[in-house]
Design a protein around this motif. Structure first.
Motif, PDB file in Angstrom:
ATOM      1  N   GLY A   1      21.806 -59.404 -33.720  1.00 29.85           N
ATOM      2  CA  GLY A   1      21.862 -58.421 -32.641  1.00 29.85           C
ATOM      3  C   GLY A   1      21.352 -57.047 -33.012  1.00 29.85           C
ATOM      4  N   GLY A   2      20.639 -56.934 -34.146  1.00 27.76           N
ATOM      5  CA  GLY A   2      20.245 -55.623 -34.647  1.00 27.76           C
ATOM      6  C   GLY A   2      18.857 -55.175 -34.209  1.00 27.76           C
ATOM      7  N   THR A   3      18.445 -54.067 -34.809  1.00 27.47           N
ATOM      8  CA  THR A   3      17.167 -53.461 -34.438  1.00 27.47           C
ATOM      9  C   THR A   3      15.979 -54.305 -34.902  1.00 27.47           C
ATOM     10  OG1 THR A   3      17.171 -52.157 -36.487  1.00 27.47           O
ATOM     11  CG2 THR A   3      18.146 -51.140 -34.516  1.00 27.47           C
ATOM     12  N   THR A   4      16.071 -54.882 -36.104  1.00 31.64           N
ATOM     13  CA  THR A   4      14.927 -55.605 -36.666  1.00 31.64           C
ATOM     14  C   THR A   4      14.617 -56.868 -35.884  1.00 31.64           C
ATOM     15  OG1 THR A   4      15.441 -54.735 -38.866  1.00 31.64           O
ATOM     16  CG2 THR A   4      13.975 -56.634 -38.756  1.00 31.64           C
ATOM     17  N   ILE A   5      15.657 -57.628 -35.510  1.00 31.34           N
ATOM     18  CA  ILE A   5      15.404 -58.866 -34.777  1.00 31.34           C
ATOM     19  C   ILE A   5      14.840 -58.570 -33.394  1.00 31.34           C
ATOM     20  CG2 ILE A   5      17.725 -59.110 -33.779  1.00 31.34           C
ATOM     21  CD1 ILE A   5      15.479 -61.926 -35.236  1.00 31.34           C
ATOM     22  N   ALA A   6      15.224 -57.434 -32.819  1.00 28.63           N
ATOM     23  CA  ALA A   6      14.638 -57.033 -31.531  1.00 28.63           C
ATOM     24  C   ALA A   6      13.152 -56.745 -31.698  1.00 28.63           C
ATOM     25  CB  ALA A   6      15.366 -55.807 -30.986  1.00 28.63           C
ATOM     26  N   ALA A   7      12.795 -56.078 -32.805  1.00 33.77           N
ATOM     27  CA  ALA A   7      11.386 -55.780 -33.072  1.00 33.77           C
ATOM     28  C   ALA A   7      10.607 -57.052 -33.373  1.00 33.77           C
ATOM     29  CB  ALA A   7      11.287 -54.807 -34.239  1.00 33.77           C
ATOM     30  N   LEU A   8      11.203 -57.964 -34.144  1.00 34.30           N
ATOM     31  CA  LEU A   8      10.520 -59.207 -34.475  1.00 34.30           C
ATOM     32  C   LEU A   8      10.235 -60.038 -33.227  1.00 34.30           C
ATOM     33  CD1 LEU A   8      12.464 -60.211 -37.722  1.00 34.30           C
ATOM     34  CD2 LEU A   8      10.066 -59.500 -37.573  1.00 34.30           C
ATOM     35  N   ARG A   9      11.142 -60.016 -32.256  1.00 35.15           N
ATOM     36  CA  ARG A   9      10.907 -60.736 -31.009  1.00 35.15           C
ATOM     37  C   ARG A   9       9.651 -60.203 -30.309  1.00 35.15           C
ATOM     38  NH1 ARG A   9      14.830 -60.241 -25.813  1.00 35.15           N
ATOM     39  NH2 ARG A   9      14.005 -58.125 -26.003  1.00 35.15           N
ATOM     40  N   VAL A  10       9.487 -58.891 -30.304  1.00 35.54           N
ATOM     41  CA  VAL A  10       8.301 -58.299 -29.671  1.00 35.54           C
ATOM     42  C   VAL A  10       7.023 -58.720 -30.405  1.00 35.54           C
ATOM     43  CG1 VAL A  10       7.126 -56.135 -29.133  1.00 35.54           C
ATOM     44  CG2 VAL A  10       9.591 -56.341 -28.759  1.00 35.54           C
ATOM     45  N   LEU A  11       7.069 -58.710 -31.738  1.00 35.63           N
ATOM     46  CA  LEU A  11       5.898 -59.132 -32.503  1.00 35.63           C
ATOM     47  C   LEU A  11       5.537 -60.581 -32.224  1.00 35.63           C
ATOM     48  CD1 LEU A  11       6.694 -57.436 -35.948  1.00 35.63           C
ATOM     49  CD2 LEU A  11       4.959 -56.729 -34.283  1.00 35.63           C
ATOM     50  N   GLU A  12       6.542 -61.448 -32.150  1.00 29.80           N
ATOM     51  CA  GLU A  12       6.281 -62.859 -31.853  1.00 29.80           C
ATOM     52  C   GLU A  12       5.752 -63.032 -30.433  1.00 29.80           C
ATOM     53  OE1 GLU A  12       6.114 -65.203 -33.874  1.00 29.80           O
ATOM     54  OE2 GLU A  12       7.336 -64.674 -35.611  1.00 29.80           O
ATOM     55  N   GLN A  13       6.288 -62.273 -29.492  1.00 29.14           N
ATOM     56  CA  GLN A  13       5.816 -62.365 -28.105  1.00 29.14           C
ATOM     57  C   GLN A  13       4.350 -61.956 -27.991  1.00 29.14           C
ATOM     58  OE1 GLN A  13       8.738 -59.875 -26.184  1.00 29.14           O
ATOM     59  NE2 GLN A  13      10.011 -61.618 -25.553  1.00 29.14           N
ATOM     60  N   ASN A  14       3.918 -61.059 -28.871  1.00 33.34           N
ATOM     61  CA  ASN A  14       2.538 -60.586 -28.851  1.00 33.34           C
ATOM     62  C   ASN A  14       1.608 -61.365 -29.786  1.00 33.34           C
ATOM     63  OD1 ASN A  14       2.127 -57.891 -27.174  1.00 33.34           O
ATOM     64  ND2 ASN A  14       4.220 -57.881 -27.998  1.00 33.34           N
TER      65      ASN A  14
END
Length: 279
Positions: free
Chosen positions: A243-256
């Protein structure tokens, strides 16, 4: 740091001519001189550009720099062709006695040993793919050897390349992949650093600070992967708290599609290297 000394099997140092005094020629020269692989008196650089010769005159005053092959090849034991793929055929297809008995090393992307042997007239050849971090002693170089290159030749070029980073021998069939990964790779990493810094600016950081933090983050992470030997995915997961900041960022990278984009970039560069070989 341990001093490296490049010799042949009899313990004799080699006189080297570098054809092309651009970035990679400058990087290799700086590394070899700093590590004692060669002395300035054992080195000659062929640089046809007056601006290029001016750089050598200012930064490497003790190295002989000339503008003609005729002035430099005859006394050399080894010749390093540090020129672009578009130029190497013109340089290599000189009269055969230029190259007779000499080890010839090429760093031109996409030019295979068979083609080079046809131009040079013999097979005492080594093909190298260095990269630009060699300029700061952190290069990643790969090389392959033709039939007439000796074990002493292999040891010599490995020592030369290790003076500016790491060096590995590979099969020639792997050289296009090496070109796509480590040869072109510094451009990809610079793009990452630039993008991370842009993100920092967007989030409110001053440009200089954002670039400094982005650069050190990439540098430190690479060192961590190299020194721990742990898989990059494992180290990535260690940063991503639930639930942290890094996993939120990683989701965006994977989506892109960031992972696929890098894979495709390496493959595209390797394909282009093969095209240069067929040209």
């Amino acid at each position: 740091m341990k001093t490296l000394v490049a010799t042949d099997g009899a313990g004799t140092r080699r006189r080297l001519t570098i054809v092309g005094g651009g970035q990679m020629g400058r990087a290799l020269t700086g590394g070899m001189l700093a590590q004692g692989v060669i002395s300035a008196g054992e080195l000659c650089v062929v640089e046809p550009s007056s601006d290029g010769r001016a750089w050598w005159s200012e930064h490497q005053k003790d190295v002989a720099v000339v503008n003609s092959l005729d002035q430099a090849i005859e006394s050399a034991d080894a010749v390093l062709l540090a020129v672009k793929p578009a130029v190497i055929s013109q340089v290599a297809q000189q009269k055969a006695d230029f190259w007779s008995g000499k080890l010839v090393v090429s760093i031109a992307a996409g030019i295979n040993l068979t083609k080079l042997a046809g131009w040079i007239g013999h097979k005492r050849l080594i093909r190298v793919m260095p990269n630009t971090p060699s300029l700061v002693g952190e290069g990643a170089s790969a090389f392959c050897c033709a039939a007439e290159a000796t074990a002493d030749d292999e040891g010599w070029i490995q020592t030369v390349l290790q003076s500016v980073g790491m060096a590995v021998r590979v099969d020639e069939t792997q050289m296009d992949a090496v070109t796509g990964l480590s040869g072109s790779g510094p451009a990809y990493v610079c793009l990452v650093i630039e993008a991370l810094a842009d993100g920092g600016v967007l989030a409110g950081l001053p440009r200089a600070l954002a670039q400094k933090l982005a650069t050190q983050t990439v540098l430190g992470t690479a060192a961590m992967v190299a020194q721990t030997g742990r898989h990059p995915g494992e180290l990535k997961d260690a940063v991503a708290s639930p639930g942290g900041t890094t996993i939120a960022a990683l989701r965006v990278l994977e989506q892109n599609g960031i992972r696929g984009a890098f894979i495709d970039a390496v493959a595209a560069a390797a394909d282009r290297s093969r095209e240069l070989d067929r040209a």
